[in-house]
Motif scaffolding. Sequence first.
Motif, PDB file in Angstrom:
ATOM      1  N   ARG A 261       4.175 -38.047 -42.363  1.00 34.67           N
ATOM      2  CA  ARG A 261       4.652 -38.608 -41.115  1.00 34.67           C
ATOM      3  C   ARG A 261       5.233 -39.992 -41.408  1.00 34.67           C
ATOM      4  NH1 ARG A 261       3.359 -34.193 -40.059  1.00 34.67           N
ATOM      5  NH2 ARG A 261       2.395 -33.336 -38.154  1.00 34.67           N
ATOM      6  N   THR A 262       5.676 -40.685 -40.371  1.00 36.03           N
ATOM      7  CA  THR A 262       6.174 -42.055 -40.509  1.00 36.03           C
ATOM      8  C   THR A 262       5.384 -42.966 -39.580  1.00 36.03           C
ATOM      9  OG1 THR A 262       7.846 -41.686 -38.800  1.00 36.03           O
ATOM     10  CG2 THR A 262       8.510 -41.324 -41.095  1.00 36.03           C
ATOM     11  N   ARG A 263       5.360 -44.237 -39.937  1.00 33.07           N
ATOM     12  CA  ARG A 263       4.751 -45.258 -39.082  1.00 33.07           C
ATOM     13  C   ARG A 263       5.587 -46.524 -39.202  1.00 33.07           C
ATOM     14  NH1 ARG A 263      -0.201 -45.841 -41.305  1.00 33.07           N
ATOM     15  NH2 ARG A 263       0.139 -47.831 -42.354  1.00 33.07           N
ATOM     16  N   VAL A 264       5.931 -47.115 -38.085  1.00 31.93           N
ATOM     17  CA  VAL A 264       6.760 -48.319 -38.084  1.00 31.93           C
ATOM     18  C   VAL A 264       5.863 -49.547 -37.959  1.00 31.93           C
ATOM     19  CG1 VAL A 264       8.592 -49.578 -36.905  1.00 31.93           C
ATOM     20  CG2 VAL A 264       8.717 -47.092 -37.113  1.00 31.93           C
TER      21      VAL A 264
ATOM     22  N   ALA B   8       6.929 -43.618 -32.839  1.00 27.44           N
ATOM     23  CA  ALA B   8       7.870 -43.616 -31.715  1.00 27.44           C
ATOM     24  C   ALA B   8       9.276 -44.035 -32.138  1.00 27.44           C
ATOM     25  CB  ALA B   8       7.357 -44.535 -30.604  1.00 27.44           C
ATOM     26  N   ALA B   9       9.381 -45.070 -32.969  1.00 25.34           N
ATOM     27  CA  ALA B   9      10.710 -45.554 -33.355  1.00 25.34           C
ATOM     28  C   ALA B   9      11.484 -44.522 -34.159  1.00 25.34           C
ATOM     29  CB  ALA B   9      10.584 -46.855 -34.150  1.00 25.34           C
ATOM     30  N   THR B  10      10.787 -43.615 -34.836  1.00 27.43           N
ATOM     31  CA  THR B  10      11.453 -42.552 -35.584  1.00 27.43           C
ATOM     32  C   THR B  10      12.274 -41.674 -34.647  1.00 27.43           C
ATOM     33  OG1 THR B  10       9.738 -42.540 -37.283  1.00 27.43           O
ATOM     34  CG2 THR B  10      11.056 -40.557 -37.093  1.00 27.43           C
ATOM     35  N   HIS B  11      11.816 -41.528 -33.400  1.00 31.38           N
ATOM     36  CA  HIS B  11      12.503 -40.688 -32.416  1.00 31.38           C
ATOM     37  C   HIS B  11      13.835 -41.267 -31.962  1.00 31.38           C
ATOM     38  CE1 HIS B  11       9.307 -37.672 -31.457  1.00 31.38           C
ATOM     39  NE2 HIS B  11       8.536 -38.610 -31.978  1.00 31.38           N
ATOM     40  N   LEU B  12      14.144 -42.510 -32.315  1.00 30.36           N
ATOM     41  CA  LEU B  12      15.445 -43.065 -31.955  1.00 30.36           C
ATOM     42  C   LEU B  12      16.580 -42.221 -32.524  1.00 30.36           C
ATOM     43  CD1 LEU B  12      14.777 -46.888 -32.483  1.00 30.36           C
ATOM     44  CD2 LEU B  12      15.377 -45.777 -30.318  1.00 30.36           C
ATOM     45  N   ARG B  13      16.340 -41.565 -33.642  1.00 31.09           N
ATOM     46  CA  ARG B  13      17.383 -40.765 -34.292  1.00 31.09           C
ATOM     47  C   ARG B  13      17.888 -39.642 -33.398  1.00 31.09           C
ATOM     48  NH1 ARG B  13      13.734 -42.273 -38.305  1.00 31.09           N
ATOM     49  NH2 ARG B  13      14.644 -43.002 -40.270  1.00 31.09           N
ATOM     50  N   TRP B  14      17.040 -39.122 -32.517  1.00 25.80           N
ATOM     51  CA  TRP B  14      17.454 -38.063 -31.597  1.00 25.80           C
ATOM     52  C   TRP B  14      17.118 -38.456 -30.165  1.00 25.80           C
ATOM     53  CZ3 TRP B  14      14.296 -37.558 -35.850  1.00 25.80           C
ATOM     54  CH2 TRP B  14      12.916 -37.515 -35.630  1.00 25.80           C
ATOM     55  N   LEU B  15      17.374 -39.714 -29.855  1.00 24.31           N
ATOM     56  CA  LEU B  15      17.091 -40.236 -28.522  1.00 24.31           C
ATOM     57  C   LEU B  15      17.844 -39.456 -27.449  1.00 24.31           C
ATOM     58  CD1 LEU B  15      15.557 -42.512 -27.037  1.00 24.31           C
ATOM     59  CD2 LEU B  15      17.619 -43.914 -27.254  1.00 24.31           C
TER      60      LEU B  15
ATOM     61  N   VAL C 123      16.591 -51.739 -27.082  1.00 22.22           N
ATOM     62  CA  VAL C 123      15.278 -51.194 -27.409  1.00 22.22           C
ATOM     63  C   VAL C 123      14.291 -52.329 -27.643  1.00 22.22           C
ATOM     64  CG1 VAL C 123      13.953 -49.711 -28.971  1.00 22.22           C
ATOM     65  CG2 VAL C 123      16.376 -49.252 -28.596  1.00 22.22           C
ATOM     66  N   VAL C 124      13.074 -52.172 -27.134  1.00 23.58           N
ATOM     67  CA  VAL C 124      11.961 -53.004 -27.577  1.00 23.58           C
ATOM     68  C   VAL C 124      10.834 -52.072 -27.985  1.00 23.58           C
ATOM     69  CG1 VAL C 124      12.526 -55.029 -26.187  1.00 23.58           C
ATOM     70  CG2 VAL C 124      10.994 -53.286 -25.261  1.00 23.58           C
ATOM     71  N   LEU C 125       9.996 -52.553 -28.927  1.00 20.52           N
ATOM     72  CA  LEU C 125       8.893 -51.762 -29.462  1.00 20.52           C
ATOM     73  C   LEU C 125       7.598 -52.541 -29.244  1.00 20.52           C
ATOM     74  CD1 LEU C 125      11.503 -51.678 -31.676  1.00 20.52           C
ATOM     75  CD2 LEU C 125      10.112 -49.780 -32.496  1.00 20.52           C
TER      76      LEU C 125
ATOM     77  N   PRO D 215       3.596 -49.337 -31.928  1.00 19.50           N
ATOM     78  CA  PRO D 215       4.167 -48.214 -32.694  1.00 19.50           C
ATOM     79  C   PRO D 215       4.239 -46.902 -31.928  1.00 19.50           C
ATOM     80  CG  PRO D 215       2.574 -49.430 -34.018  1.00 19.50           C
ATOM     81  CD  PRO D 215       2.434 -49.920 -32.615  1.00 19.50           C
ATOM     82  N   TYR D 216       3.574 -46.820 -30.777  1.00 15.74           N
ATOM     83  CA  TYR D 216       3.534 -45.589 -29.995  1.00 15.74           C
ATOM     84  C   TYR D 216       4.537 -45.581 -28.844  1.00 15.74           C
ATOM     85  CZ  TYR D 216      -1.002 -45.100 -32.330  1.00 15.74           C
ATOM     86  OH  TYR D 216      -2.000 -45.007 -33.272  1.00 15.74           O
TER      87      TYR D 216
END
Length: 289
Positions: free
Chosen positions: A103-106, A189-196, A209-211, A214-215
């Motif tokens: 998985r990924t984590r930002v 969550a930020a990984t999902h920007l690729r298919w926003l 975008v603001v983060l 990480p969720y």
Amino acid sequence: MNLFRRDREPSRRPVEDVDLDSLLALVAESLGYSYDFALDGSSVTLSGESDLVVRLTGLRREAGRRAREDWPMLVSEHLAHAVATAGDRLDVCDLEQARPLLRTRVESVDDVPDLTRVVGRHLSADLVELLTVGSRAVRPEEAGCWPVAAVRALDLAVANVRREDRLWVEAIELSGTPVTRLTGMTPSAATHLRWLGDHLRVPSDGVLVVLPDPYTLLVHPVDGIGVVRAIERLRVHAERTDGLSSQVYWWHGGRLTLIKADIVTRRGQTRLVVAPPPEFAKVLARLAV
């Protein structure tokens, strides 16, 4: 146990590998183990109350990328980690075992003690997307065992996130400014920007975008001059949450770009000073017409 057995042929392996073996032998002995290296140097068997086979392929690759003064730390961490996880059923060095769990984590760059001890890539100058297995970051010497490059492993992790992780989407307001909040069950969550675009309408000029953590993602479309007010609302909200990042970003063209915005207090008055990157400044100028 003697590192160099007389009943074996003289080593034809590179001197660097032999030097690394000497360090491995010293650390193994300090941990209370005897040791036996595979003839090809791909592993070492530590013998104590029970035998433990430790893979060395990834460690050797990582050592080849590092200065020799880093080797004692690399070796100590590698063997200590192998001993600490000896009871685990998962062998992270085996990609077939690890692949479904990738998985990924930002995280903020400032929150990662040593970027050389993790596998990841920058989403922006101050945010990094880490490769994880389970709940922990993958170590470079673990990824070095795999038959694929680290960037490919990250792509496998991103594919897992898209296939198996879900986001909840809801419309909220920040002091009268409408934004969309997307929340997940994992810190990806930020990984999902690729298919926003699968979750909401994304205009040609992208989104703000603001983060806050990480969720969670908070986004606002860049589709009118109201985006200036949205920057202020998002920046203040991010500052108050004191989470993953207090900054506002622009997601456009598959890239996350920082929109530097400082909250300045002077003579009892607070105001926002925005220094947009050149590309975004052009978008603002066009929207203002």
